[in-house]
Enzyme design. Sequence first.
Site, PDB file in Angstrom:
ATOM      1  N   ASP A 153      -9.113 -49.938 -74.816  1.00 31.31           N
ATOM      2  CA  ASP A 153     -10.007 -48.638 -75.361  1.00 31.31           C
ATOM      3  C   ASP A 153      -9.857 -48.884 -77.161  1.00 31.31           C
ATOM      4  OD1 ASP A 153     -11.079 -45.888 -74.349  1.00 31.31           O
ATOM      5  OD2 ASP A 153     -10.539 -45.785 -76.244  1.00 31.31           O
ATOM      6  N   ASN A 210     -14.207 -40.017 -65.971  1.00 32.46           N
ATOM      7  CA  ASN A 210     -14.954 -38.746 -66.434  1.00 32.46           C
ATOM      8  C   ASN A 210     -16.475 -38.789 -65.755  1.00 32.46           C
ATOM      9  OD1 ASN A 210     -13.093 -37.797 -68.096  1.00 32.46           O
ATOM     10  ND2 ASN A 210     -13.252 -38.984 -69.789  1.00 32.46           N
ATOM     11  N   GLU A 225     -18.944 -40.167 -71.931  1.00 29.82           N
ATOM     12  CA  GLU A 225     -19.544 -40.623 -73.418  1.00 29.82           C
ATOM     13  C   GLU A 225     -20.353 -41.912 -73.254  1.00 29.82           C
ATOM     14  OE1 GLU A 225     -19.624 -39.203 -76.502  1.00 29.82           O
ATOM     15  OE2 GLU A 225     -18.050 -37.626 -75.954  1.00 29.82           O
ATOM     16  N   VAL A 226     -20.061 -42.708 -72.167  1.00 29.19           N
ATOM     17  CA  VAL A 226     -20.658 -43.754 -71.830  1.00 29.19           C
ATOM     18  C   VAL A 226     -21.202 -44.118 -70.548  1.00 29.19           C
ATOM     19  CG1 VAL A 226     -20.254 -46.562 -71.988  1.00 29.19           C
ATOM     20  CG2 VAL A 226     -19.145 -44.943 -73.610  1.00 29.19           C
ATOM     21  N   HIS A 246     -16.305 -46.279 -65.888  1.00 28.68           N
ATOM     22  CA  HIS A 246     -15.141 -46.680 -66.437  1.00 28.68           C
ATOM     23  C   HIS A 246     -13.927 -45.848 -66.018  1.00 28.68           C
ATOM     24  CE1 HIS A 246     -17.206 -44.265 -69.365  1.00 28.68           C
ATOM     25  NE2 HIS A 246     -16.142 -44.064 -69.762  1.00 28.68           N
TER      26      HIS A 246
HETATM   27  P1  AMP Z   1     -15.514 -41.455 -71.534  1.00 27.41           P
HETATM   28  O1  AMP Z   1     -15.509 -40.240 -72.655  1.00 27.41           O
HETATM   29  O2  AMP Z   1     -14.791 -41.292 -70.331  1.00 27.41           O
HETATM   30  O3  AMP Z   1     -16.867 -41.880 -71.332  1.00 27.41           O
HETATM   31  O4  AMP Z   1     -14.741 -42.746 -72.468  1.00 27.41           O
HETATM   32  C1  AMP Z   1     -15.340 -43.565 -73.243  1.00 27.41           C
HETATM   33  C2  AMP Z   1     -14.304 -44.291 -73.884  1.00 27.41           C
HETATM   34  O5  AMP Z   1     -15.023 -45.564 -74.354  1.00 27.41           O
HETATM   35  C3  AMP Z   1     -13.651 -43.775 -75.051  1.00 27.41           C
HETATM   36  O6  AMP Z   1     -12.326 -43.513 -74.809  1.00 27.41           O
HETATM   37  C4  AMP Z   1     -13.929 -44.605 -76.280  1.00 27.41           C
HETATM   38  O7  AMP Z   1     -12.801 -44.596 -77.178  1.00 27.41           O
HETATM   39  C5  AMP Z   1     -14.143 -45.777 -75.648  1.00 27.41           C
HETATM   40  N1  AMP Z   1     -15.035 -46.938 -76.134  1.00 27.41           N
HETATM   41  C6  AMP Z   1     -16.240 -46.601 -76.958  1.00 27.41           C
HETATM   42  N2  AMP Z   1     -16.605 -47.757 -77.337  1.00 27.41           N
HETATM   43  C7  AMP Z   1     -15.896 -48.707 -77.012  1.00 27.41           C
HETATM   44  C8  AMP Z   1     -15.856 -50.237 -77.468  1.00 27.41           C
HETATM   45  N3  AMP Z   1     -16.448 -50.598 -78.169  1.00 27.41           N
HETATM   46  N4  AMP Z   1     -14.532 -50.840 -77.036  1.00 27.41           N
HETATM   47  C9  AMP Z   1     -13.550 -50.162 -76.249  1.00 27.41           C
HETATM   48  N5  AMP Z   1     -13.600 -48.896 -76.142  1.00 27.41           N
HETATM   49  C10 AMP Z   1     -14.648 -48.222 -76.534  1.00 27.41           C
END
Ligand code: AMP
Length: 126
Positions: free
Chosen positions: A39, A97, A105-106, A110
Amino acid sequence: MPIDPTLPYDDTNIFAKILRGEIPAKKVYEDDWSFAFEDINPQAEVHTLVIPKGRYVSWDDFSAKASAEEIAGFVRAVGEVARAKGLVEPGYRLMANIGAHGGQEVPHLHVHIFGGQPLGAMIAPR
Ligand code: AMP
């Protein structure tokens, strides 16, 4: 900004770009079904993300639509990464999540692997 997990898969999301090699990531594991990387903003001593290579928005999408092979491969990859990082004996935490309440967020499924320290309360106090 949390994502809407009911929307179709978006090929421009950042984890899709990592899978395509368009942006860098600190890779820790890869097999036919899964990819794992550190991360970028770690919340614990160990904070590793494991993603399926398939186009799945969330755990909901994956659990509903992925093949048995994809599901088995992904679950095994999560366990493999945790074992490789020496987390079994001290213990660790998995988190996926989903959507707004989950704080996702993504929009590519994951699983977070947290470890390397005591991890405290299961969720933030209400
Ligand atoms: P979530 O809130 O569960 O969607 O978590 C998204 C995670 O992705 C967060 O912990 C971010 O720090 C991580 N993240 C976002 N962009 C990147 C990236 N380019 N490389 C690695 N981790 C990332």
